[in-house]
Design a protein around this motif. Structure first.
Motif, PDB file in Angstrom:
ATOM      1  N   ARG A  29       4.481 -19.815   0.174  1.00 30.35           N
ATOM      2  CA  ARG A  29       5.673 -20.230  -0.589  1.00 30.35           C
ATOM      3  C   ARG A  29       6.252 -21.519  -0.012  1.00 30.35           C
ATOM      4  O   ARG A  29       6.707 -22.383  -0.753  1.00 30.35           O
ATOM      5  N   TRP A  30       6.240 -21.662   1.307  1.00 29.42           N
ATOM      6  CA  TRP A  30       6.684 -22.918   1.931  1.00 29.42           C
ATOM      7  C   TRP A  30       5.839 -24.078   1.416  1.00 29.42           C
ATOM      8  O   TRP A  30       6.354 -25.125   1.041  1.00 29.42           O
ATOM      9  N   ALA A  31       4.526 -23.854   1.423  1.00 30.40           N
ATOM     10  CA  ALA A  31       3.596 -24.927   1.050  1.00 30.40           C
ATOM     11  C   ALA A  31       3.816 -25.349  -0.412  1.00 30.40           C
ATOM     12  O   ALA A  31       3.815 -26.536  -0.729  1.00 30.40           O
ATOM     13  N   VAL A  32       4.008 -24.358  -1.281  1.00 25.80           N
ATOM     14  CA  VAL A  32       4.191 -24.662  -2.698  1.00 25.80           C
ATOM     15  C   VAL A  32       5.539 -25.345  -2.916  1.00 25.80           C
ATOM     16  O   VAL A  32       5.668 -26.281  -3.730  1.00 25.80           O
ATOM     17  N   ALA A  33       6.563 -24.896  -2.175  1.00 22.16           N
ATOM     18  CA  ALA A  33       7.921 -25.445  -2.363  1.00 22.16           C
ATOM     19  C   ALA A  33       8.038 -26.862  -1.837  1.00 22.16           C
ATOM     20  O   ALA A  33       8.822 -27.659  -2.354  1.00 22.16           O
ATOM     21  N   SER A  34       7.295 -27.200  -0.781  1.00 29.53           N
ATOM     22  CA  SER A  34       7.480 -28.518  -0.149  1.00 29.53           C
ATOM     23  C   SER A  34       6.634 -29.591  -0.840  1.00 29.53           C
ATOM     24  O   SER A  34       5.656 -29.337  -1.458  1.00 29.53           O
TER      25      SER A  34
ATOM     26  N   ARG B 126       8.888 -28.137  15.374  1.00 29.72           N
ATOM     27  CA  ARG B 126      10.052 -27.626  14.614  1.00 29.72           C
ATOM     28  C   ARG B 126       9.830 -27.732  13.107  1.00 29.72           C
ATOM     29  O   ARG B 126      10.656 -27.296  12.319  1.00 29.72           O
ATOM     30  N   SER B 127       8.718 -28.347  12.704  1.00 27.78           N
ATOM     31  CA  SER B 127       8.453 -28.543  11.287  1.00 27.78           C
ATOM     32  C   SER B 127       7.365 -27.570  10.810  1.00 27.78           C
ATOM     33  O   SER B 127       6.451 -27.245  11.564  1.00 27.78           O
ATOM     34  N   PHE B 131       3.555 -28.901  11.516  1.00 24.52           N
ATOM     35  CA  PHE B 131       3.315 -28.108  12.733  1.00 24.52           C
ATOM     36  C   PHE B 131       1.931 -28.448  13.305  1.00 24.52           C
ATOM     37  O   PHE B 131       0.947 -28.501  12.555  1.00 24.52           O
ATOM     38  N   PRO B 132       1.868 -28.690  14.615  1.00 21.45           N
ATOM     39  CA  PRO B 132       0.547 -29.004  15.215  1.00 21.45           C
ATOM     40  C   PRO B 132      -0.332 -27.749  15.304  1.00 21.45           C
ATOM     41  O   PRO B 132      -0.493 -27.161  16.376  1.00 21.45           O
ATOM     42  N   PHE B 133      -0.885 -27.375  14.155  1.00 19.87           N
ATOM     43  CA  PHE B 133      -1.649 -26.119  14.060  1.00 19.87           C
ATOM     44  C   PHE B 133      -2.914 -26.141  14.919  1.00 19.87           C
ATOM     45  O   PHE B 133      -3.504 -25.095  15.201  1.00 19.87           O
ATOM     46  N   GLU B 134      -3.308 -27.362  15.343  1.00 18.75           N
ATOM     47  CA  GLU B 134      -4.516 -27.469  16.179  1.00 18.75           C
ATOM     48  C   GLU B 134      -4.354 -26.686  17.483  1.00 18.75           C
ATOM     49  O   GLU B 134      -5.327 -26.149  18.016  1.00 18.75           O
ATOM     50  N   TRP B 135      -3.094 -26.629  17.991  1.00 17.59           N
ATOM     51  CA  TRP B 135      -2.840 -25.868  19.214  1.00 17.59           C
ATOM     52  C   TRP B 135      -3.226 -24.407  19.043  1.00 17.59           C
ATOM     53  O   TRP B 135      -3.768 -23.781  19.963  1.00 17.59           O
ATOM     54  N   LEU B 136      -2.905 -23.867  17.858  1.00 22.58           N
ATOM     55  CA  LEU B 136      -3.200 -22.440  17.599  1.00 22.58           C
ATOM     56  C   LEU B 136      -4.709 -22.207  17.617  1.00 22.58           C
ATOM     57  O   LEU B 136      -5.197 -21.223  18.188  1.00 22.58           O
ATOM     58  N   GLY B 137      -5.428 -23.123  16.972  1.00 23.11           N
ATOM     59  CA  GLY B 137      -6.891 -23.003  16.951  1.00 23.11           C
ATOM     60  C   GLY B 137      -7.470 -23.139  18.349  1.00 23.11           C
ATOM     61  O   GLY B 137      -8.394 -22.400  18.724  1.00 23.11           O
ATOM     62  N   MET B 187      -3.454 -24.531   4.645  1.00 26.95           N
ATOM     63  CA  MET B 187      -2.602 -24.003   3.561  1.00 26.95           C
ATOM     64  C   MET B 187      -1.411 -24.907   3.284  1.00 26.95           C
ATOM     65  O   MET B 187      -0.913 -24.958   2.153  1.00 26.95           O
ATOM     66  N   GLN B 188      -0.944 -25.615   4.312  1.00 29.61           N
ATOM     67  CA  GLN B 188       0.205 -26.510   4.119  1.00 29.61           C
ATOM     68  C   GLN B 188      -0.241 -27.864   3.565  1.00 29.61           C
ATOM     69  O   GLN B 188       0.453 -28.454   2.730  1.00 29.61           O
ATOM     70  N   SER B 189      -1.387 -28.356   4.035  1.00 21.85           N
ATOM     71  CA  SER B 189      -1.836 -29.681   3.585  1.00 21.85           C
ATOM     72  C   SER B 189      -2.437 -29.635   2.184  1.00 21.85           C
ATOM     73  O   SER B 189      -2.319 -30.593   1.426  1.00 21.85           O
TER      74      SER B 189
END
Lengths: 34, 345
Positions: A29-34, B126-127, B131-137, B187-189
């Motif tokens: 939902r964050w991804a779709v909203a932003s 904080r974003s 978010f630097p998701f590479e750290w998680l991987g 998922m964010q990109s």
């Protein structure tokens, strides 16, 4: 497996999956909203 | 199984299993890249397609690995999959490592350590979208590498079965980190409902199978507790009727009393044998194994015991406790004290 390890498998893993499920839904939902 | 130290030895089945797994991985990556090129053309480079194919392959393999344990507790046909689960885990680690190396090189301009440092220092904790998701991987990869490095029986022997199992249960932590890596990364990109649904299906599958396996064990414990309540003081415990055991297979029974010892009662032709359910190697469930070449064979790593004596065939030295078995009419009964405790063995 020790009894404690069986408890982790029986309780914590399903709880972890539930938490991850909710997080993924929210993240989508964050991804779709932003 | 060894009389020197406990090593899991190679055999024909393991070689086939590994060959099949490697072929599957190579085929999957090739298929993914081929379909990607056909669908997206030149819009996506070959390197990006390979990076994504490796990521998806490793993630799918991790799901398979996590599902094997509960599946084997739910269905006997899945038990052979346990046999080489560690090999699959090591292969998955190599695939994840290849993904990480290629992604770091490609997105960091093939600048070695500097590329890794540049990628990890980018982003904002904080974003959400940045978010630097590479750290998680990276953290998940470290866990997977530690597990792969300690997967050999040498470490199992030196860490002890319980300690080794605790260490390797960190796979669930790595799984959580990788889900977050995907949720806060790709998922964010590139938001995609289909990708999200696939991810949710995978998480649901892992959670549901673990819950179902736990529920089955709980029901079994309750049924056994009822038997214990009625048979607390007897020397012989009922197991089942002779028709309820498949030849070369076993049923599991919990003995009455305070120790609640779990016993695997095997049928071998007309004979019945009772052994402790706990394999001397890694505590595997002997009741889920079968009789091969006259020996009870653990489903986890193939450790074998002569059904009548509980001893591994020479020159091996492992041994599990055995129990008396008798047949009353059609009812099978097992003695409540191990033979060793009564000085028989």
């Amino acid at each position: 497996m020790t009894p404690q390890q069986r408890k982790v498998h029986a309780l914590l893993v399903p709880m972890l999956c539930c938490a991850l499920f909710v997080f993924v839904v929210v993240a989508h939902r964050w991804a779709v909203a932003s | 199984m060894s009389n020197v130290y406990r090593i899991v030895q190679w055999n024909r089945h393991k070689r086939w299993y590994d060959a099949l797994a490697v072929t599957g991985i190579v085929g999957f990556v090739a298929l993914f890249v081929g379909i990607g090129k056909a669908v997206k053309g030149d819009a996506v480079s070959d390197e990006v397609l390979i990076i994504r194919a490796l990521a998806l392959c490793a993630f799918l393999l991790l799901h398979v690995i996590l599902c094997i344990g509960p599946l084997a507790r739910l269905c006997t046909w899945a038990s052979p999959l346990l046999y080489n689960r560690r090999h699959l885990g090591v292969l998955m680690c190599f695939v994840a490592l290849a993904h990480a190396a290629l992604a770091t090189g490609y997105y960091g301009g093939f600048g070695g350590v500097f590329a890794l440092r540049a990628i990890l220092s980018a982003g904002d904790f904080r974003s959400i979208s940045g978010f630097p998701f590479e750290w998680l991987g990276l953290c998940a990869l470290v866990v997977l590498i530690v597990m792969a490095a300690t997967s050999h029986d040498f470490w199992l022997k030196n860490l002890g079965a319980a300690g080794w199992k605790w260490l390797h249960m960190s796979v669930y932590g790595a799984y959580a980190l990788l889900v977050l890596h995907v949720a806060l990364g790709t998922m964010q990109s590139e938001p995609s409902l289909a990708r999200t649904l696939v991810l949710l299906t995978g998480i649901s599958l892992v959670g549901t199978l673990h819950s179902a396996a736990a529920w089955k064990e709980l029901k079994q414990l309750r049924a056994e507790a009822a038997i214990i309540a009625t048979e607390a003081a007897v020397d012989w415990a009922d197991v089942c009727t002779i028709d309820e055991i498949t030849d070369k297979r076993a049923v599991l029974v919990t003995l009455p009393g305070t120790c609640k010892e779990q016993i695997a009662v095997y049928k071998d032709g007309d004979a019945f044998h009772a052994l402790s359910n706990v394999c001397a190697h890694q505590g595997g469930p002997l009741s889920e194994g079968k009789i091969v070449d006259g020996c009870v064979t653990c489903p986890w790593h193939g450790y074998q015991y002569i059904a009548a004596t509980g001893a591994s065939p020479p020159p091996f030295t492992e041994r599990v406790p055995t129990y008396d078995v008798r047949v009353q009419g059609k009812q099978i009964q097992v003695g409540c004290k191990p033979r060793k405790a009564r000085g028989v063995q």
